[in-house]
Design an enzyme around this catalytic site. Structure first.
Site, PDB file in Angstrom:
ATOM      1  N   HIS A 156       0.839  -1.207   0.000  1.00 26.93           N
ATOM      2  CA  HIS A 156       0.000   0.000   0.000  1.00 26.93           C
ATOM      3  C   HIS A 156       0.879   1.264   0.000  1.00 26.93           C
ATOM      4  O   HIS A 156       0.596   2.238  -0.688  1.00 26.93           O
ATOM      5  CB  HIS A 156      -0.907   0.028   1.241  1.00 26.93           C
ATOM      6  N   LYS A 163     -15.837  -7.296   5.616  1.00 27.31           N
ATOM      7  CA  LYS A 163     -14.768  -7.444   6.609  1.00 27.31           C
ATOM      8  C   LYS A 163     -15.110  -6.588   7.825  1.00 27.31           C
ATOM      9  O   LYS A 163     -14.385  -5.674   8.182  1.00 27.31           O
ATOM     10  CB  LYS A 163     -13.436  -6.969   6.019  1.00 27.31           C
ATOM     11  N   ARG A 191      -2.601  -6.283  -8.055  1.00 25.45           N
ATOM     12  CA  ARG A 191      -1.550  -7.292  -7.911  1.00 25.45           C
ATOM     13  C   ARG A 191      -1.649  -8.385  -8.960  1.00 25.45           C
ATOM     14  O   ARG A 191      -0.651  -8.922  -9.413  1.00 25.45           O
ATOM     15  CB  ARG A 191      -1.645  -7.969  -6.531  1.00 25.45           C
ATOM     16  N   SER A 193      -2.781  -8.170   3.197  1.00 23.34           N
ATOM     17  CA  SER A 193      -3.166  -7.928   4.589  1.00 23.34           C
ATOM     18  C   SER A 193      -3.589  -9.237   5.238  1.00 23.34           C
ATOM     19  O   SER A 193      -3.305  -9.484   6.410  1.00 23.34           O
ATOM     20  CB  SER A 193      -4.299  -6.906   4.641  1.00 23.34           C
TER      21      SER A 193
HETATM   22  P1  ADP Z   1     -10.127  -3.607   0.167  1.00 22.68           P
HETATM   23  O1  ADP Z   1     -10.703  -4.274   1.351  1.00 22.68           O
HETATM   24  O2  ADP Z   1     -10.886  -2.403  -0.296  1.00 22.68           O
HETATM   25  O3  ADP Z   1      -9.726  -4.510  -0.962  1.00 22.68           O
HETATM   26  P2  ADP Z   1      -7.338  -3.472   0.930  1.00 22.68           P
HETATM   27  O4  ADP Z   1      -6.861  -2.776   2.154  1.00 22.68           O
HETATM   28  O5  ADP Z   1      -7.238  -4.949   0.913  1.00 22.68           O
HETATM   29  O6  ADP Z   1      -8.803  -2.946   0.736  1.00 22.68           O
HETATM   30  O7  ADP Z   1      -6.594  -2.900  -0.353  1.00 22.68           O
HETATM   31  C1  ADP Z   1      -6.682  -1.569  -0.756  1.00 22.68           C
HETATM   32  C2  ADP Z   1      -6.105  -1.419  -2.148  1.00 22.68           C
HETATM   33  O8  ADP Z   1      -4.715  -1.762  -2.140  1.00 22.68           O
HETATM   34  C3  ADP Z   1      -6.726  -2.332  -3.196  1.00 22.68           C
HETATM   35  O9  ADP Z   1      -6.751  -1.656  -4.435  1.00 22.68           O
HETATM   36  C4  ADP Z   1      -5.779  -3.495  -3.269  1.00 22.68           C
HETATM   37  O10 ADP Z   1      -5.823  -4.148  -4.517  1.00 22.68           O
HETATM   38  C5  ADP Z   1      -4.457  -2.773  -3.081  1.00 22.68           C
HETATM   39  N1  ADP Z   1      -3.401  -3.645  -2.557  1.00 22.68           N
HETATM   40  C6  ADP Z   1      -3.476  -4.587  -1.593  1.00 22.68           C
HETATM   41  N2  ADP Z   1      -2.287  -5.172  -1.370  1.00 22.68           N
HETATM   42  C7  ADP Z   1      -1.412  -4.585  -2.222  1.00 22.68           C
HETATM   43  C8  ADP Z   1      -0.023  -4.771  -2.508  1.00 22.68           C
HETATM   44  N3  ADP Z   1       0.711  -5.694  -1.887  1.00 22.68           N
HETATM   45  N4  ADP Z   1       0.526  -3.986  -3.452  1.00 22.68           N
HETATM   46  C9  ADP Z   1      -0.223  -3.057  -4.097  1.00 22.68           C
HETATM   47  N5  ADP Z   1      -1.529  -2.851  -3.906  1.00 22.68           N
HETATM   48  C10 ADP Z   1      -2.123  -3.603  -2.969  1.00 22.68           C
END
Ligand code: ADP
Length: 154
Positions: free
Chosen positions: A19, A43, A93, A131
């Protein structure tokens, strides 16, 4: 020209180096980025406290005045309207992310025609970071420092 304000919405449970990379690269495109920690209907029960995540993120970005951190509980498209943000920043990803992001961006476009979603492809060194995996490692007392841009208690 109007300021280019982007929202980077997510659950961020926790906010990872993946992120972090998306925000830093986003700063090359946007004047301001608002990291918006939302309640995802799928979630509901967070693992990491939302207040803890806010304070870790404020610390992480304390030297970057163009990044701010908020918590929200509404439609992302409405949040963007309220904050005068024209862009949604998201990370991609893999094809699973693509399928999901594709459908939410269509819905967001329908709800707020002014809003443009912008996707950055994950840097390869962060592509495997999720995450979900970090929560699992932490739950069983594994060291997650390597995956986070800040330190958390064991
Ligand atoms: P959500 O629950 O909305 O999917 P996340 O916190 O899981 O929220 O992810 C937020 C954003 O970050 C999403 O666009 C997700 O695809 C992206 N994301 C998650 N992990 C990574 C990573 N390792 N590298 C780049 N982007 C990521």
């Amino acid at each position: 020209m109007a300021k280019r304000i982007a929202i980077f919405p997510g659950s961020f449970d926790p906010f990872t180096k993946g992120h972090y990379d998306i925000v830093n690269r986003g700063l090359k495109i946007f004047d301001e980025i608002i990291v918006a920690i939302g309640y995802n209907s799928k979630k509901q029960n967070r693992y990491f406290e939302i207040d803890m995540m806010v304070s870790k993120l404020k610390e992480t970005f304390e030297n970057e005045p163009r990044v701010s951190i908020i918590v929200y509980n509404k439609l992302t498209s409405n949040l963007a309207k309220d904050l005068g943000a024209g862009f949604l920043l998201r990370g991609l990803r893999n094809t699973t992310d693509f399928e999901y992001e594709n459908s939410i961006s269509q819905v967001n476009k329908y709800l707020n025609e002014e809003l443009e979603s912008v996707f950055l492809i994950t840097a390869p060194q962060y592509a495997a970071i999720s995450s979900t995996i970090i929560r699992e490692v932490h739950r069983f007392s594994g060291n997650v420092d390597e995956f986070l841009p800040y330190k958390i208690e064991k």
